[in-house]
Design a protein around this motif. Sequence first.
Motif, PDB file in Angstrom:
ATOM      1  N   CYS A   4       0.866  -1.176   0.000  1.00 43.03           N
ATOM      2  CA  CYS A   4       0.000   0.000   0.000  1.00 43.03           C
ATOM      3  C   CYS A   4       0.899   1.221   0.000  1.00 43.03           C
ATOM      4  CB  CYS A   4      -0.915   0.001   1.210  1.00 43.03           C
ATOM      5  SG  CYS A   4      -1.989   1.443   1.339  1.00 43.03           S
ATOM      6  N   TRP A  50      -4.476  -2.841   7.653  1.00 42.72           N
ATOM      7  CA  TRP A  50      -5.098  -3.628   6.590  1.00 42.72           C
ATOM      8  C   TRP A  50      -6.407  -4.203   7.131  1.00 42.72           C
ATOM      9  CZ3 TRP A  50      -3.514  -3.885   1.614  1.00 42.72           C
ATOM     10  CH2 TRP A  50      -2.207  -3.499   1.326  1.00 42.72           C
ATOM     11  N   TYR A  51      -7.435  -4.059   6.341  1.00 42.42           N
ATOM     12  CA  TYR A  51      -8.727  -4.648   6.644  1.00 42.42           C
ATOM     13  C   TYR A  51      -9.105  -5.551   5.476  1.00 42.42           C
ATOM     14  CZ  TYR A  51      -9.565  -1.354  10.488  1.00 42.42           C
ATOM     15  OH  TYR A  51      -9.492  -0.660  11.672  1.00 42.42           O
ATOM     16  N   TYR A 109      -8.172  -4.087   2.053  1.00 45.87           N
ATOM     17  CA  TYR A 109      -8.086  -2.634   1.982  1.00 45.87           C
ATOM     18  C   TYR A 109      -7.016  -2.125   2.947  1.00 45.87           C
ATOM     19  CZ  TYR A 109     -12.755  -2.997  -0.099  1.00 45.87           C
ATOM     20  OH  TYR A 109     -13.834  -3.314  -0.901  1.00 45.87           O
ATOM     21  N   CYS A 110      -6.257  -1.158   2.490  1.00 41.67           N
ATOM     22  CA  CYS A 110      -5.326  -0.521   3.410  1.00 41.67           C
ATOM     23  C   CYS A 110      -5.919   0.810   3.869  1.00 41.67           C
ATOM     24  CB  CYS A 110      -3.968  -0.304   2.780  1.00 41.67           C
ATOM     25  SG  CYS A 110      -3.954   0.689   1.276  1.00 41.67           S
ATOM     26  N   THR A 111      -5.506   1.221   5.030  1.00 43.34           N
ATOM     27  CA  THR A 111      -5.972   2.478   5.580  1.00 43.34           C
ATOM     28  C   THR A 111      -4.860   3.156   6.352  1.00 43.34           C
ATOM     29  OG1 THR A 111      -7.669   3.538   6.954  1.00 43.34           O
ATOM     30  CG2 THR A 111      -6.866   1.400   7.691  1.00 43.34           C
ATOM     31  N   LYS A 147      -4.494   6.478   9.052  1.00 42.65           N
ATOM     32  CA  LYS A 147      -5.318   7.358   9.868  1.00 42.65           C
ATOM     33  C   LYS A 147      -4.482   8.482  10.468  1.00 42.65           C
ATOM     34  CE  LYS A 147      -8.625   3.733  11.107  1.00 42.65           C
ATOM     35  NZ  LYS A 147      -9.284   2.993  12.196  1.00 42.65           N
ATOM     36  N   ALA A 166      -9.658   8.966   8.414  1.00 48.49           N
ATOM     37  CA  ALA A 166      -9.141   7.746   7.798  1.00 48.49           C
ATOM     38  C   ALA A 166      -9.107   7.892   6.291  1.00 48.49           C
ATOM     39  CB  ALA A 166     -10.004   6.549   8.190  1.00 48.49           C
ATOM     40  N   TYR A 167      -8.049   7.405   5.704  1.00 50.01           N
ATOM     41  CA  TYR A 167      -7.882   7.371   4.259  1.00 50.01           C
ATOM     42  C   TYR A 167      -7.847   5.905   3.847  1.00 50.01           C
ATOM     43  CZ  TYR A 167      -6.254  12.075   5.359  1.00 50.01           C
ATOM     44  OH  TYR A 167      -6.161  13.351   5.839  1.00 50.01           O
ATOM     45  N   TRP A 168      -8.518   5.585   2.741  1.00 48.25           N
ATOM     46  CA  TRP A 168      -8.625   4.193   2.319  1.00 48.25           C
ATOM     47  C   TRP A 168      -8.104   4.004   0.907  1.00 48.25           C
ATOM     48  CZ3 TRP A 168     -10.208   0.300   5.514  1.00 48.25           C
ATOM     49  CH2 TRP A 168     -10.817   0.655   6.714  1.00 48.25           C
TER      50      TRP A 168
END
Length: 114
Positions: A21, A35-36, A93-95, A97, A102-104
């Motif tokens: 990412c 990571w989600y 998904y990466c994020t 913060k 939060a940015y995705w």
Amino acid sequence: VQLQASGGGLVQAGGSLRLSCSASGSIFSINYMGWYRQAPGKQRELVAALIRGGSTNYADSVKERFTISKDNAKNTVYLQMNSLKPEDTAVYYCTFKRGPTAYWGQGTLVTVSS
């Protein structure tokens, strides 16, 4: 902050993948990278997180198999996934913060075949 996730794909059970990412824009004061994942019909769930100061947090289902790391020079966070299982199949998904913001990233699909 714009995030670009990559590295997903199709892998057999027991195999490995590394997700990346990469962040562009200012990452000043970013204090959380994570990571989600979201599997079909399920809610998005935390997989792994790297918190400012160096502490990490992993979902119980991925402990001992996944490792989160970062490269500060490249503004990139990684998720090394080993011993993959069919139940790891999901969009990842990466994020990043910064405080409450939060940015995705756009998500990258990981498919693990049995």
